[in-house]
Design an enzyme around this catalytic site. Sequence first.
Site, PDB file in Angstrom:
ATOM      1  N   ASP A  37      56.867 -19.957  -9.618  1.00 10.19           N
ATOM      2  CA  ASP A  37      56.019 -19.475  -8.528  1.00 10.19           C
ATOM      3  C   ASP A  37      55.930 -20.516  -7.418  1.00 10.19           C
ATOM      4  OD1 ASP A  37      55.253 -16.952  -9.710  1.00 10.19           O
ATOM      5  OD2 ASP A  37      54.033 -18.104 -11.104  1.00 10.19           O
ATOM      6  N   HIS A  48      54.021 -24.004 -17.213  1.00  6.94           N
ATOM      7  CA  HIS A  48      54.380 -22.701 -17.766  1.00  6.94           C
ATOM      8  C   HIS A  48      54.346 -22.812 -19.275  1.00  6.94           C
ATOM      9  CE1 HIS A  48      56.338 -18.938 -18.648  1.00  6.94           C
ATOM     10  NE2 HIS A  48      56.413 -18.639 -17.364  1.00  6.94           N
TER      11      HIS A  48
END
Length: 398
Positions: free
Chosen positions: A337, A291
């Site tokens: 996710d 990320h």
Amino acid sequence: MQSTYLTAHETAERLGIKRDTLYAYVSRGLLRSVAAPGSRERGYRADEVEKLRAGRGTSRAGRNEPLIPVIDSAICLIEDGRLYYRGIDAIHLAETAMSEDIADLLWAGATPTLPHKRGREARRASGGRVGAEAPLGLIERCQIRLATLAAADLAALDLTPAGIIRTGRNILYELAACAGGTPPASAPVHRQLAAYWGLDDKGADLVRRCLVLLADHELNASTFVARCVASTGATPYAVVSAALSALSGRLHGGASASAEALLHEIVQRGDPLAVMAARLARNEHLPGLGHPLYPEGDPRADALLSAAMAAVPGARRLIEVAIAAARQLIPQPPNVDFALAAATTALGLPQGAALSLFVVGRTVGWIAHAIEQYQNGVLIRPRARYTGVRPEPEESHG
């Protein structure tokens, strides 16, 4: 690295920014990180870095920064690898808070009463069942339901904070009903979803944690869309419907669905490394890894993965082996996710459950940003930097 590529450190120095800002540039599409030849570290093309440096504008503070939308907000802070809701660590909140508590915090600034012991006021069911078995995707079902409610709920035109909160609570419970295919109810939304999926108390608690940690994440694509629509004076129904459209994209809400599909394939085939390597061989992306805002690791992922393995001890090996296999191929830690997909897979939920949790959880944040934008009262109208053919200069006729 070869001379045409720069490391993250070199790129940040050349642009005069911090590493966290560099990763934010990548997440917003202002700069690409690529697999540099001869190195396992991601690199940045020197020519693209120079182009970005040459084309930067000036911010209100006078510092050279790219011309990207920057909006003042008191809702969510991402700093030093941590996530805060109105100054409170979201990981700590997830230990006991419910979605409704986070709504109170983000919508009205009310500090949650923890551990949670208070009840919720009953709400009137505002509509019938919107079946999960309908031949439409979740996003489409939610948008149809919102359009139906908007046509009948004239009180949604009240854009005072109290009016928005009333409408926001209706939307939250209605979307939970859409996700579960059940009539709207007054029970906490995590309990409604847990009941629909037939989960025990431990499973319900994991669903609760997921919803809390998905509530908001600063100015991501769907939240920016929500604020743009709110800035026009449209109702919260229109705000959330527009945000859902952005969430439906493969690079946003689709990331959780892709990670969920990957883990389901691993469960079926039993060899995580082979499954992931085959995807890379087909030039497919491995979802749920890394990320840009958390170079050292997504704290939401760490919290959810630990909670999933504690709630479902039998899933520990699947999760640990899948993470280890991914790290062999791409040296990046799992993000939220991946963790959300791991939680739904561990609980034995059907594919699509991850997106359901994302929709219900993030609705709280969309409404919070709508409230803030309504109070701001300014229409969001970014400018474009023209890069096309310049018009021919007019001839002088003396």
